[in-house]
Scaffold this active site. Structure first.
Site, short mmCIF file in Angstrom:
data_model
loop_
_atom_site.label_atom_id
_atom_site.label_comp_id
_atom_site.label_asym_id
_atom_site.label_seq_id
_atom_site.Cartn_x
_atom_site.Cartn_y
_atom_site.Cartn_z
N HIS A 38 0.81 -1.22 0.00
CA HIS A 38 0.00 0.00 0.00
C HIS A 38 0.84 1.27 0.00
CE1 HIS A 38 0.29 -0.12 4.55
NE2 HIS A 38 0.39 1.18 4.36
N ASP A 88 -0.07 -7.59 1.26
CA ASP A 88 0.40 -6.22 1.44
C ASP A 88 1.92 -6.13 1.50
OD1 ASP A 88 0.13 -3.49 1.62
OD2 ASP A 88 -0.40 -3.45 3.74
N SER A 166 4.62 2.36 7.94
CA SER A 166 4.23 1.22 7.11
C SER A 166 5.41 0.68 6.32
CB SER A 166 3.12 1.62 6.14
OG SER A 166 1.93 1.93 6.82
#
Length: 230
Positions: A38, A88, A166
């Site tokens: 992402h 992801d 992230s």
């Protein structure tokens, strides 16, 4: 072993427009950097499913800033190596001197226990190479990633994880990789002490496939449903 990753916008070739900011993990001395899908989501969506087969070679998808072994930060273009949206995860490669890269030491997530100390490294709100500490506060969570997929076996931690973390590493107290930070549970957009990481054992299964094949090949039975009555 840690890198800050900034996605490139796909709309205007050769123009760097910040798309997303995140972190990454130096996987090996060949320049492979592991991050979240992402973090590169918009640019990957714009490239389409056959991006790795383009005659022009792997597309540039990120700008990656690495703190070298000499303590000097350098920024490199990152080209796409492989991606797995369902978990992801994505791998980009930078053309950095091998002696400047310090690969992460892989650990195991299966032996983790609630209460065990963990450390998160990332670039929250753009503050690069930030370290936060906490404990494992839950195991085997089903985590819904930012791209909508459900990741099983997630590690819950109270180590502060914020936008920009992230794709960064979750480490045990010995500095071994036990997870990739991927999501937070929040109503405000900032850490409230409930963060989630992709388990390290899953990462060590998927990343070599992304480096070798550009994608994960999952087995299937190939069953077809018959409408004919017996």
């Amino acid at each position: 072993m840690h890198a800050c990753t900034q996605g490139r916008a796909a709309a205007v070739p050769e123009v760097d427009v910040p798309e997303g900011n995140g972190s990454g993990v130096v996987w090996d001395q060949q320049g492979n950097i592991v991050t979240n899908y992402h973090v590169l989501g918009s640019v990957l969506k714009g490239l389409g499913p056959n991006a790795l087969k383009a005659a022009a070679g792997p597309p540039r998808v990120a700008r990656v800033t690495v703190l070298g072994t000499d303590g000097v930060q350098q920024t490199y273009d990152g080209v796409l190596v492989g991606a797995d949206k369902s978990r992801d995860l994505a791998v980009v490669r930078i053309n950095a001197p091998p002696e400047q890269l310090r690969p992460v030491t892989l650990g195991q997530s299966a032996p983790l226990r609630v209460g065990q100390q963990v450390l998160a490294i990332g670039c929250p709100f753009g503050f690069d190479h930030t370290l936060t500490t906490g404990v494992v506060s839950g195991l085997n969570r089903e985590v819904q990633s930012v791209v909508g997929s459900i990741i099983p076996g997630g590690i819950q931690t109270d180590a502060a994880i914020n936008p920009g973390n992230s794709g960064g590493p979750l480490l045990d107290s010995a500095g071994h990789l036990v997870g990739i930070n991927t999501a937070i549970f929040t109503n405000t957009g900032t850490s409230v002490g409930v963060g989630f990481a992709i388990p390290g054992d899953m990462v060590t299964r998927i990343v070599p496939q992304l480096i070798s094949n550009g994608r994960v090949v999952r087995p299937s039975l190939g069953i077809q449903v018959s409408t004919r009555a017996s």
